[in-house]
Write an enzyme that holds these catalytic residues in place. Structure first.
Site, PDB file in Angstrom:
ATOM      1  N   GLY A   1      -5.346 -21.593  11.606  1.00 22.50           N
ATOM      2  CA  GLY A   1      -4.966 -21.534  13.370  1.00 22.50           C
ATOM      3  C   GLY A   1      -3.560 -20.349  12.794  1.00 22.50           C
ATOM      4  N   GLY A   2      -3.463 -19.622  11.270  1.00 22.57           N
ATOM      5  CA  GLY A   2      -2.425 -18.953  11.443  1.00 22.57           C
ATOM      6  C   GLY A   2      -2.060 -17.996  12.188  1.00 22.57           C
ATOM      7  N   ARG A   3      -0.644 -17.484  12.229  1.00 27.21           N
ATOM      8  CA  ARG A   3      -0.547 -16.197  12.634  1.00 27.21           C
ATOM      9  C   ARG A   3      -1.237 -14.568  12.327  1.00 27.21           C
ATOM     10  NH1 ARG A   3       3.358 -11.949  12.986  1.00 27.21           N
ATOM     11  NH2 ARG A   3       3.983 -11.975  15.254  1.00 27.21           N
TER      12      ARG A   3
ATOM     13  N   HIS B   1     -21.386  -7.798  -3.664  1.00 23.75           N
ATOM     14  CA  HIS B   1     -22.291  -7.387  -3.425  1.00 23.75           C
ATOM     15  C   HIS B   1     -22.580  -5.632  -3.679  1.00 23.75           C
ATOM     16  CE1 HIS B   1     -18.402  -6.592  -0.689  1.00 23.75           C
ATOM     17  NE2 HIS B   1     -19.048  -4.974  -0.092  1.00 23.75           N
TER      18      HIS B   1
ATOM     19  N   HIS C   1      -1.115  -6.173  -5.566  1.00 19.67           N
ATOM     20  CA  HIS C   1      -1.076  -8.018  -4.447  1.00 19.67           C
ATOM     21  C   HIS C   1      -0.415  -8.814  -5.156  1.00 19.67           C
ATOM     22  CE1 HIS C   1      -3.519 -11.765  -4.314  1.00 19.67           C
ATOM     23  NE2 HIS C   1      -3.323 -11.745  -3.685  1.00 19.67           N
TER      24      HIS C   1
ATOM     25  N   HIS D   1       1.156  -1.311  -0.020  1.00 17.08           N
ATOM     26  CA  HIS D   1      -0.349  -0.172  -0.118  1.00 17.08           C
ATOM     27  C   HIS D   1       0.933   1.330  -0.342  1.00 17.08           C
ATOM     28  CE1 HIS D   1      -3.615  -2.445   0.925  1.00 17.08           C
ATOM     29  NE2 HIS D   1      -2.993  -2.458   1.602  1.00 17.08           N
TER      30      HIS D   1
END
Length: 308
Positions: free
Chosen positions: A265-267, A182, A113, A103
């Site tokens: 369960g990643g950080r 949306h 990205h 960014h």
């Protein structure tokens, strides 16, 4: 989803070595442009694996930039992955990749990205199931046709050695994926996106993923260097913050990588470092016709062929 179930040679280490080198080379190139070093934060996942997060915040060029490497494993697929591949339930799995979001501070420099990744699932007495995925996409706030064309031409060049059909297919996949349903609106001007890629065999599939990773800097760095010196004011910063809200909406509502990371369960700090630091939302805001802000909606966000 591919039907191929082919044995993967024991080359996970080669994939991991490549991904670590890719992370290091991208960080070094960005540090040369920004002038400030990225912090390095290593982490471990309690259920297996870990990663290296490289982050730059509140700098002159990059208001926030995150380049993360992860290599995680487990015995049960997260719901976001198991829903798409129920036949893999109960298998051991490994996932590794490099993911980045940049960014820039200057509103005329686009957000970008990129992600390249490898997944393999194994079970005793059965052939491994593996695939590669990834891509890159560009999100400008003020559009420049030459920037969009350069980015898409470089994406095409990354895929050209592996078949003429890949770029139109992966470009369409990107347009369809990075779309806010949306809002009925694209997140940016697109790029390429692919997943479940294994049909050519391990060596060719790995080479294609490497080509995508290696083409990131040539695709983006010239645009960043060209735009970071452009003068801007409060109006441009305000619009940048408003449009960044769309980025947040996509990442938290639709992005499969974010969901996979959180469900496995990643950080959390490393997963959410893709989010911009300053964001605004407004009720039913519309740009004034004929303004540079309106041109983003009329000339850049609608899907189009940037190569012709």
């Amino acid at each position: 989803m591919p039907d191929t179930v082919t044995p993967a040679p024991p080359l996970q280490l080669a994939v991991k070595d490549y991904l670590l080198c890719l992370q290091a080379s991208i960080v070094a190139a960005l540090e040369a442009v920004d002038g400030k070093p990225f912090i390095r934060d290593t982490w471990e996942r309690p259920d297996g694996g870990g990663g290296i997060s490289r982050l730059l915040e509140d700098s002159t060029v990059l208001e926030r930039g995150g380049v993360g490497f992860s290599h995680v494993m487990g015995k049960n697929l997260p719901p976001s992955a198991a829903a798409n591949r129920p036949e893999l339930a109960g298998r051991n799995w490994e996932a590794m990749g490099v993911s980045l979001v940049l960014h820039p501070r200057n509103p005329y420099a686009p957000t970008v990205h990129m992600n390249v990744r490898f997944f393999i699932a194994t079970a005793e007495g059965q052939l491994p199931v593996w695939w590669f995925g990834g891509g890159m996409d560009l999100t400008p706030y003020y559009g420049f046709e030459e920037d969009a064309r350069h980015f898409h031409r470089t994406c095409q060049a990354a895929l050209a050695p592996f078949g003429e059909d890949l770029h139109p297919r992966f470009k369409q996949w990107c347009d369809d994926y990075f779309y806010l349903k949306h809002r009925q609106e694209a997140r940016g001007v697109g790029g390429i996106f692919f997943d479940d890629f294994n049909a050519p065999g391990f060596d060719a599939s790995f080479a294609m993923m490497q080509s995508v990773g290696d083409h990131f800097l040539p695709a983006y760095l010239p645009l960043l260097e060209k735009r970071i010196g452009m003068p801007y004011g409060e109006r441009e910063r305000d619009f940048q913050a408003y449009r960044r809200g769309r980025y947040v909406e996509f990442n938290l509502v639709f992005d499969r990588g974010t969901l996979f990371g959180l469900q496995s369960g990643g950080r959390t700090e490393s997963i959410l470092m893709s989010l911009p630091p300053i964001v605004k939302w407004r009720y039913n805001w519309q740009p004034e016709p004929g303004t540079p802000e309106a041109l983003l909606y009329t000339d850049f966000l609608p899907h189009r062929d940037w190569l012709t």
